[in-house]
Design an enzyme around this catalytic site. Sequence first.
Site, mmCIF file in Angstrom:
data_model
loop_
_atom_site.group_PDB
_atom_site.id
_atom_site.type_symbol
_atom_site.label_atom_id
_atom_site.label_comp_id
_atom_site.label_asym_id
_atom_site.label_seq_id
_atom_site.Cartn_x
_atom_site.Cartn_y
_atom_site.Cartn_z
ATOM 1 N N SER A 156 45.732 34.876 46.528
ATOM 2 C CA SER A 156 45.047 33.657 46.946
ATOM 3 C C SER A 156 43.539 33.892 46.983
ATOM 4 O O SER A 156 43.065 34.996 46.737
ATOM 5 C CB SER A 156 45.539 33.220 48.318
ATOM 6 O OG SER A 156 45.073 34.114 49.305
ATOM 7 N N LYS A 157 42.832 32.838 47.325
ATOM 8 C CA LYS A 157 41.366 32.893 47.293
ATOM 9 C C LYS A 157 40.784 34.062 48.067
ATOM 10 O O LYS A 157 39.772 34.624 47.697
ATOM 11 C CB LYS A 157 40.765 31.590 47.830
ATOM 12 C CG LYS A 157 40.938 30.393 46.946
ATOM 13 C CD LYS A 157 41.897 29.383 47.558
ATOM 14 C CE LYS A 157 43.312 29.760 47.217
ATOM 15 N NZ LYS A 157 44.408 29.081 47.781
ATOM 16 N N ARG A 158 41.433 34.398 49.173
ATOM 17 C CA ARG A 158 40.835 35.461 49.980
ATOM 18 C C ARG A 158 40.904 36.830 49.307
ATOM 19 O O ARG A 158 40.344 37.801 49.779
ATOM 20 C CB ARG A 158 41.469 35.502 51.376
ATOM 21 C CG ARG A 158 42.914 35.819 51.377
ATOM 22 C CD ARG A 158 43.579 35.465 52.702
ATOM 23 N NE ARG A 158 45.018 35.457 52.553
ATOM 24 C CZ ARG A 158 45.739 36.565 52.399
ATOM 25 N NH1 ARG A 158 45.147 37.731 52.420
ATOM 26 N NH2 ARG A 158 47.042 36.488 52.225
ATOM 27 N N GLY A 216 39.612 37.200 46.465
ATOM 28 C CA GLY A 216 38.533 37.168 45.490
ATOM 29 C C GLY A 216 38.868 36.174 44.403
ATOM 30 O O GLY A 216 39.435 35.122 44.675
#
Length: 493
Positions: free
Chosen positions: A253-255, A257
Site C-alpha cells: 500500500s501507499k505507506r 512508498g
Amino acid sequence: MVETNVNINRNNSEVRVRFAPSPTGDLHVGGVRTALFNYLYARHTGGKFLLRIEDTDRKRSTPEAVKVILDGLAWMGLEPDEEPVFQSARFDRHIEAANKLLEDGHAYRCFCTQEEIEQRRELAGDKIYMYDRHCLNLTQEEIERKLVTGQEFAVRLRIPQGDIVFNDLVHGEISVSGGEIDDFILLRRNGTPTYMLAVVVDDLDMRITHIIRGDDHLSNTPKQILIYRALGKQILEFAHVPLILGPDRKRLSKRHGATSIIEYRDFGYLQETMINFLGLLGWSPGDDRDIISRQELLDLFDIKGIQSKSAVFDESRARWLNGQYLGRSEFDDVAAELDKFAREASESGSLLEMPDKQQIKAAWNLLRTRVHFLKDLFDEYRYMFRDPDVFDPKGVRKHFMRDSVAERLASLADDFASLEPLTSDTAEQVIRTRAEEWKLSAGKLIHPVRLACSGATGGAGLFETLEVLGKNSVVRRLKHAVELIHSETFDIS
RNA sequence: GGCCCCAUCGUCCAGUGGUUAGGACACAGGGUUUUCGACCCUGCAACAGGAGUUCGAUUCUCCUUGGGGCUACCA
C-alpha cells in the site's frame, strides 16, 4: 461435489478474460500484475483480453481514476482488445437479474434499515452477526402494505442449504460450509447493484471464460457461485492470484512508498523492466531464469505456473533489473526518455543548461552499464554535463591533500590544453608520460585528475571520460581544482 | 473472534519420496595494479515446529505456530 466449470463443456470457445479494477485511486503494481497475467493468458491462448471498470460505487469512483487506469495500462502496452465496459452503464441488466431472482424466489425484499441492522449487530456483541432473515419471514400482506406505502427495500439473496465446493486453478479445491454465508445484499435500497451481483452478471454477459483476479476475492467466490446457481448458469474458471506484499509482509500500500505504476514510470523504470519484473513475481515458467522478454512471456505463460503464495515486492531487485535493461539499451532506444530527464534536470537548475544530443549520447554510451535509472545520468553523473560543485571528502583527503598535487595538476592542465585533439589515447599518453617523468605510478595522477574533473572517486574509465568531457572542460576543471587546493577551501569534515 | 488461503536462503524463483537442496537480488570478502555503487570470482544464507505414512521425507497427511485475505446496502 465439485461444481462443473463452464469451459469443460464448451468446445471451440475462445478464451475471454478481463481485468476489472475499480476506479477509486491509483493503478497500483498489484493490479498491473493481475492485468498482465490476464493479458498474457489471452495472448497465449489466442483469446481476448478485456477491461471492465467496476464503478458501481458512485460515491468513490472518479473519472480521473479511470484515466489513471487507462494511462497505466497503455504505458505497459496492455490495451484491451475491446472497448472498456463500464459497470455503471449496465445497471439495467443488473436490476433485471435481481428481478428475475426475486421472481424465482431466489431473492427477497428486505425492508430493514441500515440503522436497524446496525443495532442488531451491536446487540450480537462478540458473536458474529449474520442477517437474521427478518424480512424473509414477512407475510405477503405485510410486504404488499410496505410496498404500497412506498417503503424502500434492498434485495437479498436467499442462501440455500449446503456446502460450496469449487475448483480454483491456482489453489485447487476450495470448500466452504453453507452456514458461513448470510443473505447478502444484491440491490441496495437506492436501487443500485452491489459488486457481488454486478460482477456475476457482467462476466456472464461479457462471455468471460476465466476469471483471473486477486486473492482477496477468493473468500467472495462462494457467494458469487451462489448467484451463478440462482441464475441457472454454470460457473466460470477461477484463478486467484496471491497478493503482492510490502517488505513488512503486509499488503502492498501507499505507506510502503511507490505503489502506482505511474510513479514507477516517472521514477525511470522501463516498460520492459516492469513487464519482466511483474511477470516473474508470482509466476515462473518452471526454470530459474531472471530475465525474460515480453515475447517469451507470451509464449510460455500458463496458469499452472502461478505461485500459490504471496510475494514481496523487492525494490532492490527491481532496481537491478532496470539496470540490466538499461545496460542493454542502445542510445536510440532511450533517447526520447533521456531527453525528458535532461530537460527536467536543467529546468530544476541541477544541470545549469540543457545538454545537446551528442553530449547525452556520448555520456550514455560511456555510462549505460553503470546506471540503474535514466535520471542517474543527470544526477549521479551530472559532472558529464557541468563542472562539479561538490567533491567527495574522502577523495579530497586521499588525492588532493598531498604534496605537489596542485602543481602536477597545473602542469597536466597545460599538457591537455596543448593536445590536438584530446582523445582517450592522447590523454592517456600524457598521463603515462608524466608519471614516468615524475617517477610516479600512473594512479597517483589518475585519481587526482578524476577527482578534479568529476568530484567523484569512481566512474567509467578516466581516459574515456576525459575524451567525452572535451578539452575545454578538462582544462577548466583542472585549473579550478588547483585554485581550490591552494585556497584550502575544501570542506572535509 | 469466525471462515478461507499460504509456508524452501533476508527477498524473488527453481527442485525431488533418496540431491553436496540450485539460480538471482541484497550483503561480505577477494580480484581487475585506473577508480567505482561497473565487471569477474568466492563466501554467507533456507526446506517454520511437532506427529503420522514410508525402508527413507523438504517433497504425502494431520496438528501447532506464523503470515495474508474475507467477514459492508466498498470493490
